[in-house]
Design an enzyme around this catalytic site. Structure first.
Site, mmCIF file in Angstrom:
data_model
loop_
_atom_site.group_PDB
_atom_site.id
_atom_site.type_symbol
_atom_site.label_atom_id
_atom_site.label_comp_id
_atom_site.label_asym_id
_atom_site.label_seq_id
_atom_site.Cartn_x
_atom_site.Cartn_y
_atom_site.Cartn_z
ATOM 1 N N HIS A 80 -8.293 1.042 -3.914
ATOM 2 C CA HIS A 80 -9.181 0.880 -2.741
ATOM 3 C C HIS A 80 -9.832 2.231 -2.472
ATOM 4 O O HIS A 80 -9.189 3.147 -1.958
ATOM 5 C CB HIS A 80 -8.340 0.406 -1.549
ATOM 6 C CG HIS A 80 -9.116 0.266 -0.275
ATOM 7 N ND1 HIS A 80 -8.502 0.136 0.949
ATOM 8 C CD2 HIS A 80 -10.459 0.231 -0.020
ATOM 9 C CE1 HIS A 80 -9.429 0.028 1.894
ATOM 10 N NE2 HIS A 80 -10.620 0.102 1.338
ATOM 11 N N MET A 115 -11.934 4.588 -0.482
ATOM 12 C CA MET A 115 -12.556 4.864 0.827
ATOM 13 C C MET A 115 -13.234 6.224 0.698
ATOM 14 O O MET A 115 -12.782 7.237 1.253
ATOM 15 C CB MET A 115 -11.486 4.851 1.918
ATOM 16 C CG MET A 115 -11.061 3.430 2.285
ATOM 17 S SD MET A 115 -9.486 3.377 3.137
ATOM 18 C CE MET A 115 -8.398 3.449 1.736
ATOM 19 N N ASP A 127 -6.652 -6.205 4.544
ATOM 20 C CA ASP A 127 -5.958 -4.911 4.496
ATOM 21 C C ASP A 127 -5.971 -4.290 5.889
ATOM 22 O O ASP A 127 -7.043 -4.010 6.438
ATOM 23 C CB ASP A 127 -6.706 -4.010 3.497
ATOM 24 C CG ASP A 127 -6.084 -2.637 3.347
ATOM 25 O OD1 ASP A 127 -4.996 -2.397 3.902
ATOM 26 O OD2 ASP A 127 -6.705 -1.797 2.650
ATOM 27 N N SER A 146 0.846 -1.195 0.000
ATOM 28 C CA SER A 146 0.000 0.000 0.000
ATOM 29 C C SER A 146 0.880 1.242 0.000
ATOM 30 O O SER A 146 1.690 1.431 0.913
ATOM 31 C CB SER A 146 -0.878 0.016 1.241
ATOM 32 O OG SER A 146 -1.375 1.334 1.438
ATOM 33 N N MET A 180 -8.836 8.337 -0.400
ATOM 34 C CA MET A 180 -9.617 8.742 0.777
ATOM 35 C C MET A 180 -10.141 10.160 0.583
ATOM 36 O O MET A 180 -9.422 11.026 0.082
ATOM 37 C CB MET A 180 -8.744 8.714 2.026
ATOM 38 C CG MET A 180 -8.113 7.375 2.314
ATOM 39 S SD MET A 180 -7.205 7.450 3.866
ATOM 40 C CE MET A 180 -6.489 5.811 3.922
ATOM 41 N N ASP A 205 -4.684 3.727 -2.010
ATOM 42 C CA ASP A 205 -5.759 4.120 -1.088
ATOM 43 C C ASP A 205 -6.279 5.519 -1.411
ATOM 44 O O ASP A 205 -5.594 6.514 -1.178
ATOM 45 C CB ASP A 205 -5.233 4.082 0.347
ATOM 46 C CG ASP A 205 -5.024 2.659 0.841
ATOM 47 O OD1 ASP A 205 -6.002 1.887 0.826
ATOM 48 O OD2 ASP A 205 -3.881 2.331 1.217
ATOM 49 N N HIS A 252 -1.264 -1.326 -4.272
ATOM 50 C CA HIS A 252 -2.528 -0.947 -3.622
ATOM 51 C C HIS A 252 -2.557 0.574 -3.429
ATOM 52 O O HIS A 252 -1.658 1.152 -2.814
ATOM 53 C CB HIS A 252 -2.608 -1.672 -2.277
ATOM 54 C CG HIS A 252 -3.880 -1.478 -1.535
ATOM 55 N ND1 HIS A 252 -5.026 -2.212 -1.777
ATOM 56 C CD2 HIS A 252 -4.200 -0.634 -0.512
ATOM 57 C CE1 HIS A 252 -5.981 -1.838 -0.943
ATOM 58 N NE2 HIS A 252 -5.518 -0.876 -0.171
ATOM 59 N N MET A 297 -11.669 -5.698 5.639
ATOM 60 C CA MET A 297 -10.755 -4.778 6.335
ATOM 61 C C MET A 297 -10.403 -5.370 7.701
ATOM 62 O O MET A 297 -11.286 -5.744 8.477
ATOM 63 C CB MET A 297 -11.408 -3.409 6.529
ATOM 64 C CG MET A 297 -11.527 -2.564 5.269
ATOM 65 S SD MET A 297 -9.965 -2.194 4.438
ATOM 66 C CE MET A 297 -9.070 -1.284 5.703
HETATM 67 C C1 DX5 Z 1 -5.985 1.779 5.698
HETATM 68 C C2 DX5 Z 1 -5.619 1.449 4.280
HETATM 69 C C3 DX5 Z 1 -4.520 0.473 4.169
HETATM 70 C C4 DX5 Z 1 -3.237 0.905 4.847
HETATM 71 C C5 DX5 Z 1 -2.644 -0.321 5.445
HETATM 72 O O1 DX5 Z 1 -7.223 2.373 5.745
HETATM 73 O O2 DX5 Z 1 -6.727 0.943 3.564
HETATM 74 O O3 DX5 Z 1 -4.299 0.077 2.822
HETATM 75 O O4 DX5 Z 1 -2.300 1.491 3.985
HETATM 76 O O5 DX5 Z 1 -1.515 0.035 6.152
HETATM 77 P P1 DX5 Z 1 -0.798 -0.972 7.158
HETATM 78 O O6 DX5 Z 1 -0.379 -2.164 6.351
HETATM 79 O O7 DX5 Z 1 0.357 -0.178 7.670
HETATM 80 O O8 DX5 Z 1 -1.793 -1.316 8.217
HETATM 81 ZN ZN ZN Z 2 -6.353 -0.020 1.602
#
Ligand code: DX5
Ligand code: ZN
Length: 223
Positions: A64, A66, A173, A8, A35, A33, A31, A135
């Site tokens: 991903h 969010m 994740d 990620s 947000m 993210d 990956h 998650m």
């Molecule tokens: C959190 C993200 C993850 C995050 C995971 O909301 O969706 O993808 O980057 O990070 P680690 O592996 O450090 O928990």
């Molecule tokens: Zn993620």
């Protein structure tokens, strides 16, 4: 079945993505993210940034989302050619219709569930998806500890996928690292997001292959 390791980039240096991506050549997917500071209390980047990422790496992107209003925004990520687009069940009006739209554009469709969202009502929908993301932390931030009770959902989902021989990846994740990946694989995950566990390492290729080996070991114990 070989396990997939998807680093990620939430843990990457945000002004040096090009060089950061070069350290992830042995990853299966990258990956990403997204947000919006509404669905989660954190903000990253949106479609224009992801579109540029798509241009600077040959790796398939595992998006991903969010974000709220997934029905409105997710198709744009498929339209730029993202390999996989995962949206949250809690943020979609019509998850099945959205999955069909994503697939018709040419992306894999993924459904994500927060730790507190039960999985049972979604198991019947799995044939509409290419991936389910359970998650293992509350979405929003990297570096959190894995929430143990989420592994029950991983087990229930694995039972359903195996019983019906579905071609659906089971992704986890949050909080995945070398201390727990083997037993998370034993619970049934086959696709692992790892942010801090990859980026903290000075030899990321070595760290990725170590995580993959441990996951494969866990998987072999469960079958
Ligand atoms: C959190 C993200 C993850 C995050 C995971 O909301 O969706 O993808 O980057 O990070 P680690 O592996 O450090 O928990
Ligand atoms: Zn993620």
């Amino acid at each position: 079945m070989p396990s997939r390791i998807n680093p990620s980039i939430l843990s990457a240096d945000f002004v040096n993505f090009e060089s950061e991506f070069r350290t992830l050549e042995t990853a299966d997917l990258i990956h990403i993210d997204v947000m919006d500071n509404h669905f989660v209390p954190n903000l990253t980047f949106g479609l224009p940034m992801v579109s540029r990422m798509q241009q600077i790496t040959p790796k398939p992107l595992d998006i991903h989302l969010m974000i709220d209003s997934a029905d409105r925004w997710a198709p744009g990520y498929a339209e730029i050619g993202a390999y996989s687009v995962t949206f949250h069940a809690e943020a979609a009006e019509d998850a099945v219709a959205l999955a069909r739209t994503l697939r018709s554009i040419g992306s894999r469709a993924g459904l994500a569930l927060k730790p507190g969202t039960p999985v049972e009502q979604y198991l019947e929908l799995l044939p509409e998806f290419d991936q389910i993301l359970i998650m293992t932390v509350e979405p929003g931030f990297g570096g959190q500890a894995l929430i143990e009770h989420t592994l029950e959902k991983v087990r229930a989902t694995r039972r359903k996928i195996d019983a019906e021989q579905l071609d659906v990846w089971l992704q986890v994740d949050g909080g995945i690292d070398e201390s727990n990946i083997e037993r998370v694989a034993e619970a049934g995950a086959d696709t692992f997001v790892a942010g801090s566990a990859v980026f903290k390492s000075s030899d990321r290729a070595h760290q990725i292959s170590k995580l993959r080996d441990l996951a494969n070991l866990g998987f072999s114990h469960s079958h």
